[in-house]
Scaffold this motif. Structure first.
Motif, PDB file in Angstrom:
ATOM      1  N   LEU A  86       4.171 -17.916 -68.242  1.00 28.86           N
ATOM      2  CA  LEU A  86       3.123 -17.274 -67.044  1.00 28.86           C
ATOM      3  C   LEU A  86       2.502 -18.560 -66.712  1.00 28.86           C
ATOM      4  O   LEU A  86       1.423 -18.939 -67.052  1.00 28.86           O
ATOM      5  N   ASP A  87       3.359 -19.998 -66.542  1.00 27.18           N
ATOM      6  CA  ASP A  87       2.811 -21.204 -66.847  1.00 27.18           C
ATOM      7  C   ASP A  87       2.062 -21.311 -65.192  1.00 27.18           C
ATOM      8  O   ASP A  87       2.926 -20.246 -63.988  1.00 27.18           O
ATOM      9  N   PRO A  88       1.250 -21.658 -64.719  1.00 27.91           N
ATOM     10  CA  PRO A  88       0.879 -21.236 -63.428  1.00 27.91           C
ATOM     11  C   PRO A  88       1.685 -22.085 -62.782  1.00 27.91           C
ATOM     12  O   PRO A  88       1.113 -21.405 -61.581  1.00 27.91           O
ATOM     13  N   LEU A  89       2.504 -23.019 -62.344  1.00 28.83           N
ATOM     14  CA  LEU A  89       3.559 -23.134 -61.532  1.00 28.83           C
ATOM     15  C   LEU A  89       4.120 -21.884 -60.753  1.00 28.83           C
ATOM     16  O   LEU A  89       4.135 -20.953 -60.254  1.00 28.83           O
ATOM     17  N   VAL A  90       4.230 -20.494 -62.421  1.00 27.19           N
ATOM     18  CA  VAL A  90       4.960 -19.878 -61.884  1.00 27.19           C
ATOM     19  C   VAL A  90       4.255 -18.680 -61.636  1.00 27.19           C
ATOM     20  O   VAL A  90       4.748 -17.517 -60.590  1.00 27.19           O
ATOM     21  N   GLN A  91       3.211 -18.540 -61.879  1.00 24.37           N
ATOM     22  CA  GLN A  91       2.151 -17.159 -61.406  1.00 24.37           C
ATOM     23  C   GLN A  91       2.065 -18.051 -59.708  1.00 24.37           C
ATOM     24  O   GLN A  91       1.670 -16.338 -59.460  1.00 24.37           O
ATOM     25  N   THR A  92       2.106 -19.195 -59.188  1.00 24.04           N
ATOM     26  CA  THR A  92       2.178 -19.269 -57.901  1.00 24.04           C
ATOM     27  C   THR A  92       3.080 -18.553 -57.302  1.00 24.04           C
ATOM     28  O   THR A  92       3.550 -18.183 -56.265  1.00 24.04           O
ATOM     29  N   ARG A  93       4.036 -19.035 -57.805  1.00 21.57           N
ATOM     30  CA  ARG A  93       5.288 -18.607 -57.737  1.00 21.57           C
ATOM     31  C   ARG A  93       5.740 -17.035 -56.918  1.00 21.57           C
ATOM     32  O   ARG A  93       5.676 -16.580 -55.851  1.00 21.57           O
ATOM     33  N   PRO A  96       1.218 -29.230 -64.635  1.00 21.05           N
ATOM     34  CA  PRO A  96       1.207 -27.829 -63.857  1.00 21.05           C
ATOM     35  C   PRO A  96      -0.342 -27.367 -64.675  1.00 21.05           C
ATOM     36  O   PRO A  96      -0.793 -26.028 -63.851  1.00 21.05           O
ATOM     37  N   SER A  97      -1.168 -27.370 -65.189  1.00 20.43           N
ATOM     38  CA  SER A  97      -2.296 -26.945 -65.288  1.00 20.43           C
ATOM     39  C   SER A  97      -2.813 -26.949 -64.442  1.00 20.43           C
ATOM     40  O   SER A  97      -4.677 -26.159 -64.391  1.00 20.43           O
ATOM     41  N   HIS A  98      -3.358 -27.944 -63.514  1.00 26.99           N
ATOM     42  CA  HIS A  98      -3.756 -27.741 -62.872  1.00 26.99           C
ATOM     43  C   HIS A  98      -4.112 -27.054 -61.088  1.00 26.99           C
ATOM     44  O   HIS A  98      -5.195 -27.305 -60.514  1.00 26.99           O
ATOM     45  N   ILE A  99      -3.508 -25.864 -61.400  1.00 24.35           N
ATOM     46  CA  ILE A  99      -2.701 -25.469 -60.520  1.00 24.35           C
ATOM     47  C   ILE A  99      -2.597 -23.521 -60.721  1.00 24.35           C
ATOM     48  O   ILE A  99      -2.726 -23.243 -61.462  1.00 24.35           O
ATOM     49  N   GLY A 100      -4.165 -23.416 -60.014  1.00 23.73           N
ATOM     50  CA  GLY A 100      -4.434 -21.689 -59.922  1.00 23.73           C
ATOM     51  C   GLY A 100      -5.238 -21.700 -59.693  1.00 23.73           C
ATOM     52  O   GLY A 100      -6.266 -21.828 -59.087  1.00 23.73           O
ATOM     53  N   ILE A 101      -4.937 -20.581 -58.633  1.00 27.39           N
ATOM     54  CA  ILE A 101      -5.839 -19.912 -57.634  1.00 27.39           C
ATOM     55  C   ILE A 101      -5.778 -18.490 -58.193  1.00 27.39           C
ATOM     56  O   ILE A 101      -5.310 -17.588 -58.628  1.00 27.39           O
ATOM     57  N   ARG A 102      -7.564 -18.176 -58.772  1.00 25.72           N
ATOM     58  CA  ARG A 102      -7.469 -16.881 -59.569  1.00 25.72           C
ATOM     59  C   ARG A 102      -6.497 -16.688 -60.925  1.00 25.72           C
ATOM     60  O   ARG A 102      -6.234 -15.842 -60.636  1.00 25.72           O
ATOM     61  N   MET A 103      -6.139 -17.679 -61.556  1.00 23.81           N
ATOM     62  CA  MET A 103      -5.041 -17.514 -63.019  1.00 23.81           C
ATOM     63  C   MET A 103      -5.954 -17.642 -63.626  1.00 23.81           C
ATOM     64  O   MET A 103      -7.289 -18.422 -64.173  1.00 23.81           O
ATOM     65  N   SER A 104      -5.418 -16.809 -64.321  1.00 20.69           N
ATOM     66  CA  SER A 104      -5.691 -17.002 -66.406  1.00 20.69           C
ATOM     67  C   SER A 104      -5.611 -17.703 -66.354  1.00 20.69           C
ATOM     68  O   SER A 104      -3.699 -18.081 -66.677  1.00 20.69           O
ATOM     69  N   ASN A 105      -5.811 -19.041 -66.755  1.00 20.46           N
ATOM     70  CA  ASN A 105      -5.607 -20.233 -67.300  1.00 20.46           C
ATOM     71  C   ASN A 105      -6.588 -20.947 -68.075  1.00 20.46           C
ATOM     72  O   ASN A 105      -7.751 -20.556 -67.667  1.00 20.46           O
ATOM     73  N   ASP A 106      -6.536 -21.910 -69.045  1.00 19.40           N
ATOM     74  CA  ASP A 106      -7.815 -22.374 -69.676  1.00 19.40           C
ATOM     75  C   ASP A 106      -8.933 -23.459 -69.452  1.00 19.40           C
ATOM     76  O   ASP A 106      -9.128 -24.846 -70.165  1.00 19.40           O
ATOM     77  N   ALA A 107      -7.831 -23.874 -67.774  1.00 14.89           N
ATOM     78  CA  ALA A 107      -8.935 -25.486 -67.585  1.00 14.89           C
ATOM     79  C   ALA A 107      -9.928 -24.900 -67.379  1.00 14.89           C
ATOM     80  O   ALA A 107     -11.021 -24.204 -66.942  1.00 14.89           O
ATOM     81  N   MET A 132      -1.067 -10.586 -63.496  1.00 11.90           N
ATOM     82  CA  MET A 132      -0.967 -12.169 -64.208  1.00 11.90           C
ATOM     83  C   MET A 132      -2.251 -12.678 -63.710  1.00 11.90           C
ATOM     84  O   MET A 132      -2.354 -12.976 -64.809  1.00 11.90           O
ATOM     85  N   ARG A 133      -3.095 -12.580 -62.527  1.00  7.80           N
ATOM     86  CA  ARG A 133      -4.236 -13.527 -62.415  1.00  7.80           C
ATOM     87  C   ARG A 133      -5.091 -13.441 -63.215  1.00  7.80           C
ATOM     88  O   ARG A 133      -5.541 -13.856 -63.466  1.00  7.80           O
ATOM     89  N   TYR A 134      -5.644 -11.531 -63.819  1.00  8.12           N
ATOM     90  CA  TYR A 134      -6.773 -11.504 -64.048  1.00  8.12           C
ATOM     91  C   TYR A 134      -6.132 -11.116 -65.907  1.00  8.12           C
ATOM     92  O   TYR A 134      -7.367 -11.768 -67.104  1.00  8.12           O
ATOM     93  N   ASP A 135      -5.185 -10.670 -66.410  1.00 14.80           N
ATOM     94  CA  ASP A 135      -5.461 -10.449 -67.412  1.00 14.80           C
ATOM     95  C   ASP A 135      -4.506 -11.677 -68.366  1.00 14.80           C
ATOM     96  O   ASP A 135      -4.619 -11.784 -69.557  1.00 14.80           O
ATOM     97  N   GLY A 136      -3.458 -12.057 -67.173  1.00 15.93           N
ATOM     98  CA  GLY A 136      -2.661 -13.176 -68.276  1.00 15.93           C
ATOM     99  C   GLY A 136      -1.445 -12.515 -68.946  1.00 15.93           C
ATOM    100  O   GLY A 136      -0.848 -13.410 -69.934  1.00 15.93           O
ATOM    101  N   SER A 137      -1.578 -10.920 -68.745  1.00 12.11           N
ATOM    102  CA  SER A 137      -0.867 -10.295 -69.772  1.00 12.11           C
ATOM    103  C   SER A 137       0.676 -10.148 -69.765  1.00 12.11           C
ATOM    104  O   SER A 137       0.732  -9.968 -68.330  1.00 12.11           O
TER     105      SER A 137
END
Lengths: 105, 217
Positions: B181-188, B10-21, B101-106
């Motif tokens: 808020l894992d990346p998959l939840v974020q895309t949903r 799941p950490s591979h998914i993210g469009i302007r998402m807050s993750n540490d990849a 969600m996308r910028y702050d990951g809060s």
């Protein structure tokens, strides 16, 4: 992509605020036109139509983030093609059934 | 449940998402998320076709009152204005939620604004329900005339979509509780936001064509 997420974030936030303000104004204008009845009927109809079109564009641009940038090109083409289908189907329906009503009604 | 896409974590998914990849992963992730969002746009556009045909049906039925009550007797323009404001504000708060969600990951701020979105959606739905009950009380039931069938179908379909969006929000809250808020939840959430904004666009058509043009006809 922009290298500065903070700047991007601020731009997007401003986009949402601008979208909300514009949408509120563009909703208020036709409602006010109808409630006050200050314009002749044709004027009210045009006001409603133009305000609605503008508001749809505001929503697509500022809420749905559809613009002319490369990353959104596919989305935009899909939307434009769908609009073509909508225009054909809705236009055709109104044309044919409108004629039918005029001639048989 | 499959919380990976095509064998990738799941950490591979993210469009302007807050993750540490790392950046290379982020590019790949962005491409995947864009694909998922594009697929959702295809769904939205098919939904747009459904609504357009309901609008077309409505337009052909504007004169089919069959001696029954018309828009002037049945529609409450003030209620429509309140519904418009509620839905518009909910679209705005939905946008804010995705922004946090996308910028702050809060998680806190994201959930707060999505809860506000849900509440505004509920306000919209209760106003709409109130409208439907008032219409039915004045004899404006769907079986009364072609125009009434078309109005109930169009407004009702939109209302059902908003109801679906509310249920979807509740499901997403459960997912956040379980997965964070894992990346998959974020895309949903991002697809849900597209859905919600889209419903507000459809509402512009409804208040303009059905309510406003209706009461001046």
């Amino acid at each position: 992509m922009s290298a500065d997420p903070r700047r991007e974030r601020r731009q997007e936030l401003h986009g949402y605020i601008a979208g909300l303000c514009l949408a509120l104004i563009l909703s208020a204008i036709p409602f006010a036109a109808v409630m006050t009845g200050a314009l002749p009927r044709a004027g009210i109809v045009w006001t409603i139509a133009i305000a609605a079109l503008c508001q749809v564009m505001v929503h697509f641009r500022l809420f749905l983030h559809i613009d002319l940038s490369r990353s959104h090109r596919d989305d935009l083409q899909l939307i434009l093609f769908s609009l073509l289908i909508v225009v054909l189907m809705v236009g055709g329906t109104l044309w044919v059934l409108g004629n039918q009503r005029a001639m048989m009604g | 449940m499959a919380y990976t896409v095509e064998g990738k974590g799941p950490s591979h998914i993210g469009i302007r998402m807050s993750n540490d990849a790392p950046p290379s992963h982020k590019e790949e992730a962005r491409a995947q998320a864009e694909e998922a969002l594009f697929g959702f746009w295809v769904f939205l556009m098919s939904d747009l076709i459904i609504f357009s045909m309901l609008f077309a049906t409505y337009a052909t039925m504007t004169h089919a009152l069959a001696g029954g009550p018309g828009p002037k007797q049945l529609f409450d323009i003030h209620s429509a204005a309140l519904e418009t404001i509620a839905l518009l504000l909910s679209s705005f708060t939905c946008g804010l939620a995705t922004l946090y969600m996308r910028y702050d990951g809060s998680v806190k701020k994201t959930l707060l604004w999505f809860v506000v979105t849900l509440l505004l959606g509920a306000v919209f739905l209760s106003l709409e329900l109130h409208d439907f009950i008032a219409m039915a009380a004045k004899g404006g039931v769907p079986s009364r005339s072609g125009w009434l069938s078309a109005s109930w179908a169009l407004i009702g379909t939109h209302g059902l979509h908003v109801t679906t969006g509310c249920i979807w929000l509740l499901i997403m809250f459960a997912q956040v509780a379980k997965f964070g808020l894992d990346p998959l939840v974020q895309t949903r959430f991002m697809r849900l936001a597209l859905f919600w904004h889209f419903l507000d666009v459809v509402w512009i058509g409804i208040f303009s064509i059905v309510y406003l043009l209706g009461v001046i006809s």
